[in-house]
Design a protein around this motif. Structure first.
Motif, mmCIF file in Angstrom:
data_model
loop_
_atom_site.group_PDB
_atom_site.id
_atom_site.type_symbol
_atom_site.label_atom_id
_atom_site.label_comp_id
_atom_site.label_asym_id
_atom_site.label_seq_id
_atom_site.Cartn_x
_atom_site.Cartn_y
_atom_site.Cartn_z
ATOM 1 N N ILE A 1 40.304 40.819 49.282
ATOM 2 C CA ILE A 1 39.579 39.622 49.061
ATOM 3 C C ILE A 1 40.738 38.684 48.183
ATOM 4 C CG2 ILE A 1 37.330 40.875 48.787
ATOM 5 C CD1 ILE A 1 37.813 41.244 45.879
ATOM 6 N N TYR A 2 40.076 37.616 47.630
ATOM 7 C CA TYR A 2 41.075 36.470 47.109
ATOM 8 C C TYR A 2 42.315 36.348 47.781
ATOM 9 C CZ TYR A 2 37.561 36.562 43.785
ATOM 10 O OH TYR A 2 36.390 36.268 42.906
ATOM 11 N N LYS B 1 45.269 39.036 47.698
ATOM 12 C CA LYS B 1 45.431 39.087 46.302
ATOM 13 C C LYS B 1 44.883 40.564 45.684
ATOM 14 C CE LYS B 1 47.831 34.907 44.803
ATOM 15 N NZ LYS B 1 47.643 33.684 43.876
ATOM 16 N N ALA B 2 43.814 40.735 46.253
ATOM 17 C CA ALA B 2 43.178 41.910 45.420
ATOM 18 C C ALA B 2 42.152 42.658 46.718
ATOM 19 C CB ALA B 2 42.172 41.648 44.490
ATOM 20 N N PHE B 3 42.194 43.797 46.445
ATOM 21 C CA PHE B 3 41.046 44.659 47.367
ATOM 22 C C PHE B 3 39.776 45.221 46.754
ATOM 23 C CE2 PHE B 3 45.113 44.736 48.984
ATOM 24 C CZ PHE B 3 45.241 44.680 50.402
ATOM 25 N N GLU B 4 38.820 45.291 47.573
ATOM 26 C CA GLU B 4 37.616 45.975 47.225
ATOM 27 C C GLU B 4 37.435 46.953 47.952
ATOM 28 O OE1 GLU B 4 34.118 43.464 47.180
ATOM 29 O OE2 GLU B 4 34.488 42.760 49.272
ATOM 30 N N LYS B 5 36.542 48.073 47.334
ATOM 31 C CA LYS B 5 36.097 49.104 48.134
ATOM 32 C C LYS B 5 34.561 48.821 48.421
ATOM 33 C CE LYS B 5 39.313 52.590 47.159
ATOM 34 N NZ LYS B 5 40.071 52.740 48.337
ATOM 35 N N ILE C 1 45.759 36.381 39.787
ATOM 36 C CA ILE C 1 44.566 37.257 39.785
ATOM 37 C C ILE C 1 44.811 38.462 38.811
ATOM 38 C CG2 ILE C 1 42.946 38.479 41.084
ATOM 39 C CD1 ILE C 1 42.917 36.245 43.035
ATOM 40 N N ILE D 1 37.097 40.814 38.859
ATOM 41 C CA ILE D 1 38.165 39.847 38.929
ATOM 42 C C ILE D 1 37.826 38.721 37.403
ATOM 43 C CG2 ILE D 1 39.171 37.712 39.931
ATOM 44 C CD1 ILE D 1 39.627 40.049 41.622
ATOM 45 N N GLU E 1 37.673 36.069 35.176
ATOM 46 C CA GLU E 1 37.572 34.574 35.656
ATOM 47 C C GLU E 1 37.813 33.628 34.276
ATOM 48 O OE1 GLU E 1 33.617 34.229 37.268
ATOM 49 O OE2 GLU E 1 34.378 34.815 39.011
ATOM 50 N N ILE F 1 37.057 47.294 42.592
ATOM 51 C CA ILE F 1 38.172 46.149 42.773
ATOM 52 C C ILE F 1 39.432 46.640 42.176
ATOM 53 C CG2 ILE F 1 38.576 43.553 42.256
ATOM 54 C CD1 ILE F 1 35.581 43.234 42.409
ATOM 55 N N TYR F 2 40.338 46.348 42.929
ATOM 56 C CA TYR F 2 41.801 46.710 42.291
ATOM 57 C C TYR F 2 42.792 45.741 42.948
ATOM 58 C CZ TYR F 2 42.488 49.303 46.914
ATOM 59 O OH TYR F 2 42.567 49.441 48.057
#
Ligand code: FAD
Ligand code: FAD
Lengths: 325, 257
Positions: free
Chosen positions: A135-136, A139-143, B17, B24, B26, B223-224
């Motif tokens: 995502i993004y 720049k990031a990941f989601e599960k 980020i 995330i 904001e 989220i990581y």
């Protein structure tokens, strides 16, 4: 819990795309021991069934019609929905390709189901089928998990390893006849620009040029290097905008997303929109004359220098390596 | 013509980020109109200027999306609608957003709906086609050209670099790809005018929707950030030696060739 999972096999120029084999592997994980059913939609595609089975499908359902000779959202949706109705699966996997991106949300809306797009991994953990996705702009990941209904996902090419091909596997092939009607959008013409040969989004090695290649001729040394490594040539938008190459080569947020084993960026500054298309490559090499260029921040290896000197030297060195091994 | 634009307020992904509390972060981040939706707004204005009619921009989100809607009005859109879900929905996904948008649009006698092909934050590309399906109208994704002649529409679609020339008709939904146009910047008079243009705010109630009707079908469980890349090795020394070293490293250390 075992599940029946449907996987759509996607063709290009009469052969199956690699992403279809990767989608079967993902389908196997989702099935948790249940049946994986390959689906082929098109005109004269049934001959490809055997290959889907060799890569892990247990059987194949084929929908053939002359109106399906090209992908249209209306035609393919009617065919796929008919198969879904007949099979009532608990899972569905497509490639996150131009076709998959266009078709899958429509199917999800029709079935009032969830959809996890652009997955780069799938695992079973804690009783759930868990998909990982960027995502993004990567720049990031989601599960993510599906909480209600069909487990439906599209998988990003080149991320999930296909199963080993087993030529001794056999499976039933059934054809389903579907009346295809009312195509509301009709393709009048296809202008082919994407290069023949190695499919950029599935290539194991990608050599990319940016504004730093300075001209269309400037791509020649990159093409040489790609040839030696059996890879494909890509580009930044900078190079496409400057008319050094066709937009079909563009990598990035608006172009193709690639995740090869080796990505060599030549004369590319490393803008975020470019990184969105290649930052998940396994190994990144940057060649840039500006030591401050952003691309070095994501590169595993970098050479600060003039690409017109470095790239031909690299080509020679790789040639030597190929001779020795 | 009744022209609608689906507009998402997004996090500017050029920003750094960070994650705090599993989300995330904001705080202090820049928010923008999703870049692909800017193309959609621009195209909508051009279609209106050529064919007459009205452009309405719609966003599902929180009150904060007002800013991006005002920007679209300043570019030249006529009206804006914010469907504020803040008090009603906690967890949403693409099913949620599409359902809300379609519910709003279903009795609007739309001729043309434009959206972006993908949001740069969520990145699924689902909302456009989902909305079209719910409204039972045709759609074409990732378009780079749009020509309207009466109710006949000719669209150029980008398909992994190749182009398809597609003929279809109104009513229609299209999603914008880079290359469709050059979005204009809001002008100063445009910004002044935008302040007086109508911006309606609705809630689920106004659409006769209950929270249950739009309940998400998927859920984010984690989220990581990608593992921090070790600083890469920038080689040094004589250029010939650097090249030799690189090939050696790719062969023996990275093992990719
Ligand atoms: C909505 C939107 C979508 C976008 N989508 C994309 C996308 O999908 N893909 C994409 O790539 N961009 C995209 N962009 C554009 C992106 O922001 C950058 O403008 C673009 O990537 C820059 O291309 P570049 O790195 O080739 O050019 P530049 O930034 O000009 O960099 C050229 C580099 O070449 C180096 N150089 C010059 N000469 C040499 C030499 N002889 N040897 C070695 N190095 C040399 C320079 O040091 C410099 O770092 C998008 C932008 C927007 C706003
Ligand atoms: C009530 C609500 C609650 C939510 N809760 C969560 C949550 O808990 N966790 C989470 O991760 N996400 C949440 N979301 C965000 C949501 O999952 C998605 O971000 C959103 O549905 C769009 O998906 P996407 O970002 O993949 O956009 P895409 O499908 O990639 O967007 C494509 C195009 O669709 C249109 N579009 C997309 N979103 C909107 C919008 N909101 N308004 C108008 N047009 C739009 C734009 O034209 C855009 O270019 C929530 C959303 C809503 C509405």
């Amino acid at each position: 819990m075992t599940r029946k999972v449907l996987v759509l096999g996607e063709t290009r120029d009469g052969s199956l795309r690699n992403v279809s084999f990767e989608a079967i592997a993902a389908g196997k994980t989702v099935a948790e021991g249940g049946e994986v059913v390959g689906v082929l939609i098109g005109q004269n595609v049934s001959a490809l069934s055997a290959e889907l089975v060799q890569y892990g499908a247990d059987r194949v359902v084929v929908v053939e019609d002359e109106k399906l000779n090209q992908y249209t959202s209306d035609g393919f949706a009617q065919a796929l929905l008919a198969v879904l109705e007949k099979e009532s699966p608990e899972g569905l996997v497509l490639g996150h390709t131009s076709l998959g991106k266009d078709l899958s949300p429509r199917i999800a809306a029709k079935l009032s189901s969830g959809l996890i797009s652009d997955a780069t991994a799938v695992d079973v953990a804690g009783g759930n089928v868990v998909f990982t996705r960027p995502i993004y702009s990567s720049k990031a990941f989601e599960k993510k998990i599906v909480t209600d209904g069909l487990i439906f996902a599209t998988v990003r090419p080149n991320n999930i390893a296909p199963l080993a091909k087993d030529e001794s596997r056999a499976g039933e092939v059934a054809s389903l006849s579907v009346e295809i009607k009312d195509l509301r959008a009709i393709i009048k013409e296809v202008v082919r620009k994407a290069s023949e040969g190695v499919d950029l989004s599935e290539a194991k090695v990608v050599i990319s040029g940016g504004r730093g290649v300075k001209s269309a001729d400037g791509f020649e040394p990159l093409k040489e290097l790609a040839k030696v490594l059996g890879g494909a040539v890509g580009a930044s938008r900078g190079a496409c905008d400057a008319d050094y190459c066709d937009y079909s080569l563009q990598i990035g947020q608006t172009g193709k997303v690639v995740t090869p084993d080796l990505y060599i960026a030549c004369g590319i500054s490393g803008a975020i929109q470019h990184l969105a298309g290649m930052s998940n490559s396994k190994v990144i090499v940057a060649i840039n004359k500006d030591p401050e260029a952003n691309i070095f921040k994501v590169a595993d290896y970098g050479i600060v220098g003039d690409l017109f000197e470095v790239v031909p030297l690299l080509t020679e060195e790789f040639k030597k390596l190929k001779v020795h091994s | 013509m009744n022209i609608y634009v689906l507009l998402k307020r997004t996090f500017d992904t050029e920003e750094k980020i960070t994650i705090s509390g599993g989300k995330i972060n904001e705080d202090g981040a820049e928010f923008i109109i999703n870049p692909y939706d800017e193309y959609a707004v621009e195209e909508a204005i051009q279609v209106r200027d050529a064919n007459g009619g009205e452009v309405t921009v719609i966003s599902v989100g929180t009150e904060e999306a007002e800013k991006q809607l005002r920007t679209a009005l300043a570019m030249g859109a006529d009206k804006a609608v914010l469907i504020n879900t803040e008090d009603d929905v906690e967890n949403g996904d693409q099913f949620t957003t599409a359902k809300i948008l379609a519910e709003y649009l279903k009795d609007k006698e739309v001729d043309l709906i434009l959206g972006g092909n993908v949001a740069i934050d969520g990145g699924s590309g689902q909302v456009g086609p989902r909305v079209a399906e719910l409204l039972n109208i045709p759609y074409v994704t990732t378009i780079t050209k749009l020509e309207i002649d009466g109710t006949t529409v000719t669209v150029t679609r980008d398909v992994e670099g190749d182009s398809e020339i597609i003929e279809t008709s109104l009513p229609l939904l299209v999603t914008a790809q880079q290359g469709l146009n050059e979005p204009r910047y809001p002008s100063l008079p445009g910004i002044m005018k935008a302040k007086k243009k109508p911006l309606a705010e609705l809630e689920l109630d106004d659409l006769n929707l209950e929270e249950d009707d739009v309940e998400a079908k998927t859920k984010t469980i984690e989220i990581y950030l990608p593992p921090k890349k070790e600083a890469g090795k920038v080689l040094s020394g004589d250029l010939n030696d650097q090249v030799k070293e690189l090939v050696h490293l790719l062969h023996t250390e990275a093992k990719v060739v």
